[in-house]
Design a protein around this motif. Structure first.
Motif, short mmCIF file in Angstrom:
data_model
loop_
_atom_site.label_atom_id
_atom_site.label_comp_id
_atom_site.label_asym_id
_atom_site.label_seq_id
_atom_site.Cartn_x
_atom_site.Cartn_y
_atom_site.Cartn_z
N SER A 49 0.84 -1.21 0.00
CA SER A 49 0.00 0.00 0.00
C SER A 49 0.87 1.25 0.00
N TYR A 50 1.94 1.26 0.80
CA TYR A 50 2.86 2.39 0.81
C TYR A 50 3.58 2.50 -0.54
N THR A 51 4.03 1.37 -1.06
CA THR A 51 4.74 1.37 -2.34
C THR A 51 3.86 1.88 -3.47
N THR A 52 2.55 1.64 -3.37
CA THR A 52 1.61 2.16 -4.36
C THR A 52 1.64 3.69 -4.39
N THR A 53 1.86 4.32 -3.24
CA THR A 53 1.95 5.79 -3.23
C THR A 53 3.22 6.28 -3.92
N LEU A 54 4.25 5.42 -3.97
CA LEU A 54 5.50 5.79 -4.63
C LEU A 54 5.48 5.52 -6.13
N MET A 55 4.51 4.70 -6.54
CA MET A 55 4.39 4.35 -7.96
C MET A 55 2.93 4.45 -8.39
N PRO A 56 2.36 5.65 -8.31
CA PRO A 56 0.93 5.79 -8.60
C PRO A 56 0.58 5.52 -10.06
N PHE A 57 1.55 5.46 -10.93
CA PHE A 57 1.33 5.22 -12.35
C PHE A 57 1.22 3.73 -12.68
N LEU A 58 1.43 2.85 -11.67
CA LEU A 58 1.33 1.40 -11.87
C LEU A 58 0.09 0.86 -11.15
N ASP A 59 -0.48 -0.22 -11.69
CA ASP A 59 -1.58 -0.86 -10.99
C ASP A 59 -1.02 -1.75 -9.87
N ARG A 60 -1.87 -2.12 -8.93
CA ARG A 60 -1.42 -2.83 -7.73
C ARG A 60 -0.67 -4.13 -8.01
N PRO A 61 -1.10 -4.97 -8.97
CA PRO A 61 -0.32 -6.19 -9.23
C PRO A 61 1.12 -5.88 -9.68
N MET A 62 1.29 -4.84 -10.47
CA MET A 62 2.64 -4.48 -10.91
C MET A 62 3.45 -3.90 -9.75
N VAL A 63 2.80 -3.14 -8.88
CA VAL A 63 3.48 -2.62 -7.69
C VAL A 63 3.92 -3.79 -6.81
N ASN A 64 3.11 -4.82 -6.73
CA ASN A 64 3.46 -6.01 -5.98
C ASN A 64 4.75 -6.64 -6.54
N VAL A 65 4.84 -6.70 -7.86
CA VAL A 65 6.04 -7.24 -8.50
C VAL A 65 7.24 -6.35 -8.20
N MET A 66 7.06 -5.03 -8.35
CA MET A 66 8.17 -4.10 -8.08
C MET A 66 8.60 -4.16 -6.62
N GLY A 67 7.63 -4.26 -5.72
CA GLY A 67 7.95 -4.41 -4.30
C GLY A 67 8.71 -5.69 -4.03
N GLY A 68 8.33 -6.76 -4.73
CA GLY A 68 9.04 -8.03 -4.59
C GLY A 68 10.47 -7.94 -5.09
N ILE A 69 10.65 -7.27 -6.23
CA ILE A 69 12.00 -7.10 -6.78
C ILE A 69 12.86 -6.28 -5.81
N ALA A 70 12.31 -5.19 -5.30
CA ALA A 70 13.06 -4.36 -4.35
C ALA A 70 13.41 -5.16 -3.09
N THR A 71 12.48 -5.97 -2.62
CA THR A 71 12.71 -6.76 -1.41
C THR A 71 13.82 -7.79 -1.63
N VAL A 72 13.77 -8.48 -2.75
CA VAL A 72 14.82 -9.47 -3.05
C VAL A 72 16.17 -8.76 -3.18
N CYS A 73 16.19 -7.63 -3.86
CA CYS A 73 17.44 -6.87 -4.00
C CYS A 73 17.99 -6.45 -2.64
N GLU A 74 17.13 -5.92 -1.78
CA GLU A 74 17.57 -5.50 -0.45
C GLU A 74 18.10 -6.69 0.36
N LEU A 75 17.42 -7.82 0.26
CA LEU A 75 17.84 -9.02 0.97
C LEU A 75 19.22 -9.48 0.50
N VAL A 76 19.39 -9.58 -0.80
CA VAL A 76 20.67 -10.04 -1.36
C VAL A 76 21.78 -9.05 -1.03
N ILE A 77 21.53 -7.77 -1.24
CA ILE A 77 22.55 -6.75 -0.94
C ILE A 77 22.93 -6.80 0.53
N GLY A 78 21.95 -6.88 1.42
CA GLY A 78 22.23 -6.92 2.86
C GLY A 78 23.09 -8.10 3.25
#
Length: 146
Positions: A49-78
């Motif tokens: 829901s927060y990520t949707t405010t950062l990407m208002p030009f995307l629909d929720r399923p796509m925001v879910n994908v982008m949030g997943g990508i960011a989460t995996v990236c953060e996990l791997v980088i950490g």
């Protein structure tokens, strides 16, 4: 010349690693429910829901994908930063990822959010870490010695 970066680079690696892993833990609900302590999201739905405010030009399923990508990236980088494997590349990736966060946060929720979340600091610290020549107490250093 004496390497004066031994302890500072180790602390910076560890601090940045934790900085990337803590939000992942938060959005997966590992730090507790939303509204308790310093928990920002408390679960995946609140994070999206927060990520949707950062990407208002995307629909929720796509925001879910982008949030997943960011989460995996953060996990791997950490994890890479903490264990010190491919540290330079993990630090560069961390800097670029957090720079992306700065842009979206600034454009869609204002400059104060990335300041409050320490995103500018994480970006600069990641870039600085990528420029350190040697990573003591790391897998990089261990494999370099082989």
């Amino acid at each position: 010349m004496k390497d004066s970066f031994k302890i500072p680079q180790f602390l910076l690696r560890f601090a940045l690693g934790i900085t990337f892993l803590t939000p992942v833990s938060d959005r997966l609900g590992l730090l507790g429910p939303a509204g308790t302590g310093n928990v920002e999201w408390g679960n995946w739905d609140n994070f999206i829901s927060y990520t949707t405010t950062l990407m208002p030009f995307l629909d929720r399923p796509m925001v879910n994908v982008m949030g997943g990508i960011a989460t995996v990236c953060e996990l791997v980088i950490g994890v890479l930063l903490i264990i010190g494997f491919k540290t330079k590349y993990a630090a560069i990736a961390g800097s670029l990822l957090t720079l992306t966060f700065i842009v979206f946060m600034t454009l869609f929720v204002g400059i104060q959010k990335p300041i409050n979340f320490g995103v500018f600091t994480a970006t600069a610290a990641s870039f600085l870490l990528s420029r350190i020549p040697n990573y003591e107490w790391s897998l990089d250093n261990f494999f370099k010695g082989k």
